[in-house]
Design an enzyme around this catalytic site. Structure first.
Site, mmCIF file in Angstrom:
data_model
loop_
_atom_site.group_PDB
_atom_site.id
_atom_site.type_symbol
_atom_site.label_atom_id
_atom_site.label_comp_id
_atom_site.label_asym_id
_atom_site.label_seq_id
_atom_site.Cartn_x
_atom_site.Cartn_y
_atom_site.Cartn_z
ATOM 1 N N ASN A 108 11.784 -12.456 15.539
ATOM 2 C CA ASN A 108 12.742 -12.999 14.547
ATOM 3 C C ASN A 108 14.106 -12.330 14.646
ATOM 4 N N TYR B 242 6.480 -26.548 15.707
ATOM 5 C CA TYR B 242 7.594 -25.860 16.390
ATOM 6 C C TYR B 242 7.064 -24.976 17.511
ATOM 7 N N ILE C 155 21.983 -18.204 17.442
ATOM 8 C CA ILE C 155 21.934 -17.211 18.528
ATOM 9 C C ILE C 155 22.896 -17.599 19.650
ATOM 10 N N THR D 29 10.291 -17.998 22.150
ATOM 11 C CA THR D 29 9.948 -17.294 20.920
ATOM 12 C C THR D 29 8.590 -16.603 21.009
ATOM 13 N N ASP D 30 8.396 -15.606 20.146
ATOM 14 C CA ASP D 30 7.073 -14.954 20.076
ATOM 15 C C ASP D 30 6.032 -15.849 19.397
ATOM 16 N N GLU D 31 6.510 -16.934 18.716
ATOM 17 C CA GLU D 31 5.557 -17.772 17.968
ATOM 18 C C GLU D 31 4.575 -18.487 18.877
ATOM 19 N N ARG E 78 3.478 -21.600 3.172
ATOM 20 C CA ARG E 78 3.720 -22.523 4.286
ATOM 21 C C ARG E 78 2.346 -22.883 4.879
ATOM 22 N N ASP F 6 23.719 -34.422 24.083
ATOM 23 C CA ASP F 6 22.286 -34.199 23.927
ATOM 24 C C ASP F 6 21.685 -33.692 25.241
ATOM 25 N N GLY G 15 -0.526 -23.244 7.366
ATOM 26 C CA GLY G 15 -0.770 -22.609 8.675
ATOM 27 C C GLY G 15 0.090 -21.381 8.921
ATOM 28 N N LYS H 282 7.640 -25.282 21.608
ATOM 29 C CA LYS H 282 8.229 -24.211 22.430
ATOM 30 C C LYS H 282 7.238 -23.789 23.519
ATOM 31 N N LEU I 252 25.448 -30.522 18.212
ATOM 32 C CA LEU I 252 25.956 -30.234 16.856
ATOM 33 C C LEU I 252 25.138 -31.006 15.821
ATOM 34 N N THR I 253 23.864 -30.720 15.801
ATOM 35 C CA THR I 253 22.983 -31.242 14.756
ATOM 36 C C THR I 253 23.338 -30.514 13.463
HETATM 37 P P1 NAD Z 1 19.620 -22.945 15.724
HETATM 38 O O1 NAD Z 1 18.769 -23.979 15.059
HETATM 39 O O2 NAD Z 1 20.497 -22.092 14.896
HETATM 40 O O3 NAD Z 1 20.549 -23.640 16.829
HETATM 41 C C1 NAD Z 1 20.070 -24.636 17.681
HETATM 42 C C2 NAD Z 1 21.277 -25.311 18.340
HETATM 43 O O4 NAD Z 1 20.772 -26.316 19.242
HETATM 44 C C3 NAD Z 1 22.183 -26.029 17.347
HETATM 45 O O5 NAD Z 1 23.532 -25.715 17.621
HETATM 46 C C4 NAD Z 1 21.911 -27.508 17.578
HETATM 47 O O6 NAD Z 1 23.036 -28.334 17.323
HETATM 48 C C5 NAD Z 1 21.529 -27.500 19.069
HETATM 49 N N1 NAD Z 1 20.717 -28.657 19.432
HETATM 50 C C6 NAD Z 1 19.611 -29.125 18.787
HETATM 51 N N2 NAD Z 1 19.136 -30.205 19.422
HETATM 52 C C7 NAD Z 1 19.940 -30.418 20.496
HETATM 53 C C8 NAD Z 1 19.952 -31.374 21.543
HETATM 54 N N3 NAD Z 1 19.031 -32.350 21.610
HETATM 55 N N4 NAD Z 1 20.908 -31.284 22.489
HETATM 56 C C9 NAD Z 1 21.858 -30.303 22.438
HETATM 57 N N5 NAD Z 1 21.897 -29.388 21.460
HETATM 58 C C10 NAD Z 1 20.948 -29.433 20.499
HETATM 59 O O7 NAD Z 1 18.616 -22.075 16.584
HETATM 60 P P2 NAD Z 1 18.627 -20.505 16.892
HETATM 61 O O8 NAD Z 1 17.962 -19.786 15.793
HETATM 62 O O9 NAD Z 1 19.988 -20.133 17.305
HETATM 63 O O10 NAD Z 1 17.645 -20.461 18.143
HETATM 64 C C11 NAD Z 1 18.146 -20.651 19.461
HETATM 65 C C12 NAD Z 1 16.994 -20.581 20.452
HETATM 66 O O11 NAD Z 1 16.351 -19.316 20.338
HETATM 67 C C13 NAD Z 1 15.902 -21.624 20.193
HETATM 68 O O12 NAD Z 1 15.447 -22.075 21.436
HETATM 69 C C14 NAD Z 1 14.808 -20.848 19.465
HETATM 70 O O13 NAD Z 1 13.542 -21.404 19.732
HETATM 71 C C15 NAD Z 1 14.954 -19.481 20.100
HETATM 72 N N6 NAD Z 1 14.550 -18.344 19.249
HETATM 73 C C16 NAD Z 1 15.040 -18.217 17.982
HETATM 74 C C17 NAD Z 1 14.692 -17.088 17.227
HETATM 75 C C18 NAD Z 1 15.220 -16.898 15.833
HETATM 76 O O14 NAD Z 1 14.771 -15.968 15.148
HETATM 77 N N7 NAD Z 1 16.165 -17.677 15.352
HETATM 78 C C19 NAD Z 1 13.825 -16.129 17.766
HETATM 79 C C20 NAD Z 1 13.332 -16.317 19.063
HETATM 80 C C21 NAD Z 1 13.718 -17.419 19.805
HETATM 81 O O1 DAU Z 2 9.517 -15.337 15.476
HETATM 82 C C1 DAU Z 2 10.592 -16.024 16.004
HETATM 83 C C2 DAU Z 2 10.915 -17.214 15.134
HETATM 84 O O2 DAU Z 2 11.505 -16.703 13.944
HETATM 85 C C3 DAU Z 2 11.833 -18.234 15.801
HETATM 86 O O3 DAU Z 2 11.198 -18.766 16.915
HETATM 87 C C4 DAU Z 2 12.204 -19.346 14.810
HETATM 88 O O4 DAU Z 2 13.137 -20.221 15.413
HETATM 89 C C5 DAU Z 2 12.825 -18.708 13.582
HETATM 90 O O5 DAU Z 2 13.095 -19.701 12.626
HETATM 91 C C6 DAU Z 2 11.873 -17.658 12.983
HETATM 92 O O6 DAU Z 2 10.690 -18.297 12.441
HETATM 93 P P1 DAU Z 2 10.053 -17.838 11.043
HETATM 94 O O7 DAU Z 2 9.250 -18.954 10.509
HETATM 95 O O8 DAU Z 2 9.395 -16.514 11.169
HETATM 96 O O9 DAU Z 2 11.427 -17.622 10.206
HETATM 97 P P2 DAU Z 2 11.818 -17.996 8.690
HETATM 98 O O10 DAU Z 2 13.118 -17.338 8.411
HETATM 99 O O11 DAU Z 2 11.691 -19.443 8.410
HETATM 100 O O12 DAU Z 2 10.683 -17.242 7.860
HETATM 101 C C7 DAU Z 2 10.506 -15.840 7.965
HETATM 102 C C8 DAU Z 2 9.319 -15.471 7.099
HETATM 103 O O13 DAU Z 2 9.674 -15.668 5.717
HETATM 104 C C9 DAU Z 2 8.099 -16.339 7.326
HETATM 105 O O14 DAU Z 2 6.923 -15.552 7.178
HETATM 106 C C10 DAU Z 2 8.159 -17.381 6.208
HETATM 107 C C11 DAU Z 2 8.829 -16.622 5.077
HETATM 108 N N1 DAU Z 2 9.687 -17.413 4.169
HETATM 109 C C12 DAU Z 2 10.625 -18.234 4.712
HETATM 110 C C13 DAU Z 2 11.453 -18.979 3.900
HETATM 111 C C14 DAU Z 2 12.487 -19.921 4.498
HETATM 112 C C15 DAU Z 2 9.571 -17.250 2.796
HETATM 113 O O15 DAU Z 2 8.737 -16.469 2.307
HETATM 114 N N2 DAU Z 2 10.413 -17.967 1.992
HETATM 115 C C16 DAU Z 2 11.338 -18.846 2.484
HETATM 116 O O16 DAU Z 2 12.045 -19.510 1.677
#
Ligand code: NAD
Ligand code: DAU
Length: 384
Positions: free
Chosen positions: A215, A186, A39, A160-162, A318, A85, A320, A190, A61-62
């Site tokens: 998501n 996670y 994002i 996040t909504d989680e 998964r 970091d 929980g 958050k 850059l993890t």
């Molecule tokens: P991502 O895992 O793709 O990216 C996370 C980034 O943070 C990476 O570039 C990583 O290198 C960096 N990072 C990790 N640890 C670090 C540290 N200690 N110092 C500096 N950088 C660090 O995550 P994303 O999906 O892009 O999510 C971004 C944010 O949005 C997160 O806070 C997540 O909780 C939130 N969010 C994500 C979603 C989703 O669906 N992906 C939805 C709602 C909220």
């Molecule tokens: O709701 C916001 C969250 O959405 C963010 O805060 C998280 O960072 C982001 O990773 C995401 O979490 P989810 O656990 O919902 O996303 P994920 O893509 O891992 O899984 C989406 C749904 O699909 C979830 O119900 C689990 C399921 N799933 C996931 C994987 C990886 C499967 O059924 N098979 C899979 O292999």
């Protein structure tokens, strides 16, 4: 955003008054953390294209961060990357002193629920300790600004909504007043970071705004998450792992809509408030996976193989696993005028097309560490 105060505080000792206005209009910098992740990188591209002021990206850059996500802007003078970091207080303090940002948009996090179940420690470190470190250094920096600067400054905490836990099928969607009930390490990390962000506003009056989003999906998402994983496995004729019965529901939002929502909150959000962001697109996982199969069949036909739907494989759930997420985004729409632009069906098609067109990006992120994670996560799951 108006940035007068921030800039006056930072540059007054260095620049004569005449140049101050010019510099200010050229450079109203923001600091983005986690900007080389999914994002965050979309946000930086969106910011440079739509706002056009300078961005400093602090990212460790993890495994989830990839500097190549920002190759389009890497030689743009408005973009700079600091690899480091967010838990490193001295580094953060130095960046704030050097760049004088008028806002911090905080994305950096460990973000994958399955990894938080396998190894929660990194989630506590980055999401809780890291957010605390950033808030504390921001507070010190913010306290040193003049009054205009203090008022103009924003700390946007992206969450996040989680944090709200799990809904039953008949429950009302999460609103900003839903009680926190995080279920995974996670989500709990958050939630802790959200509480810290809230406390920094309440106690110190630092202008913090928090967003809780559903998501996301779209370009540059790391292929450990459901949608990109299924696209790539479908393309390669591999099993498509669906956890449990596949009836879990997520509320999907195209990533560019999340970026525009964050921008809106940055520009118009009220300090101390939280805003829920969602796509009004609730879908069952199994339906998402079958839609992807159909789009891949259409865009990359493979007449000699069975339809991709045949690859769907139900695997151990998964632990929980939250049953349903749904966001009530009426507040951000009513108060700030934001609504999502993309429909799920068109956004999903664009996303599949992006992964088909960006094979070299896919190869660059599928390193040995990625393959190790995929083996570990899926070998431990039994086919149901
Ligand atoms: P991502 O895992 O793709 O990216 C996370 C980034 O943070 C990476 O570039 C990583 O290198 C960096 N990072 C990790 N640890 C670090 C540290 N200690 N110092 C500096 N950088 C660090 O995550 P994303 O999906 O892009 O999510 C971004 C944010 O949005 C997160 O806070 C997540 O909780 C939130 N969010 C994500 C979603 C989703 O669906 N992906 C939805 C709602 C909220
Ligand atoms: O709701 C916001 C969250 O959405 C963010 O805060 C998280 O960072 C982001 O990773 C995401 O979490 P989810 O656990 O919902 O996303 P994920 O893509 O891992 O899984 C989406 C749904 O699909 C979830 O119900 C689990 C399921 N799933 C996931 C994987 C990886 C499967 O059924 N098979 C899979 O292999």
């Amino acid at each position: 955003m108006q940035a007068g105060g921030v800039w006056r505080s930072c540059i007054a000792p260095i620049w004569p008054e005449r140049m101050y206005t010019e510099i200010m209009s050229e450079r109203q910098k923001v600091l983005v953390t986690g900007g080389a992740g999914f994002i965050g990188s979309n946000f930086i591209l969106h910011w440079i294209a739509n706002v056009g002021t300078a961005v400093v990206n602090l990212d460790l850059l993890t495994y989830a961060g990839n500097a190549g996500n920002l190759s389009r802007v890497q030689s743009d003078a408005r973009y700079s990357l600091v690899r480091g970091d967010i838990c490193d207080a001295e580094l953060v303090a130095g960046i704030l002193r050097e760049h004088c940002p008028q806002a911090i948009i905080h994305f950096a996090a460990e973000s994958h629920v399955d990894r938080s179940i396998a190894a929660p420690g990194a989630f506590i470190q980055t999401n809780v300790v890291g957010t605390f470190t950033l808030l504390e250094q921001a507070r010190i920096y913010w306290s040193g600004l003049d009054e205009d600067g203090k008022r103009a400054f924003r700390f946007v905490h992206v969450s996040t909504d989680e944090v709200y836990g799990s809904l039953g099928l008949e429950d009302a969607a999460f609103s900003e007043s839903t009680a926190y009930a995080p279920n995974s390490p996670y989500a709990a990390s958050k939630a802790a970071s959200d509480h810290l962000a809230r406390a920094y506003f309440h106690t110190y009056k630092m202008p913090v705004v928090t967003t809780n989003c559903s998501n996301n999906y779209g370009p540059y998402q790391f292929p450990e998450k459901l949608i990109p994983l299924v696209i790539l496995n479908a393309l390669e004729g591999k099993p498509l792992p669906v956890y449990g019965d596949g009836q879990n529901v997520r509320d999907w939002l195209f990533v560019d809509d999340h970026c525009s929502a964050i921008r809106t909150v940055l520009e118009k959000g009220k300090p101390g408030e939280t805003y829920n962001i969602g796509g009004n697109s609730e879908r069952k996982n199994l339906d998402v996976v079958t839609s992807i199969c159909d789009i891949v069949d259409e865009l990359r036909p493979s007449p000699s193989s069975p339809p991709r739907r045949k690859l769907i494989t139900f695997v151990t759930d998964r632990p929980g696993h939250d049953r349903r997420y749904a966001i009530d985004a009426s507040r951000i729409s009513r108060e700030l005028g934001w609504v999502p632009a993309e429909r799920f069906e068109s956004g999903l098609r664009k996303t599949v097309a992006w992964y088909l067109e960006n094979e070299s990006w896919v190869e660059s992120v599928r390193t040995g560490a990625y393959m190790d994670w995929i083996r570990k996560n899926y070998q431990e799951r039994v086919t149901q």
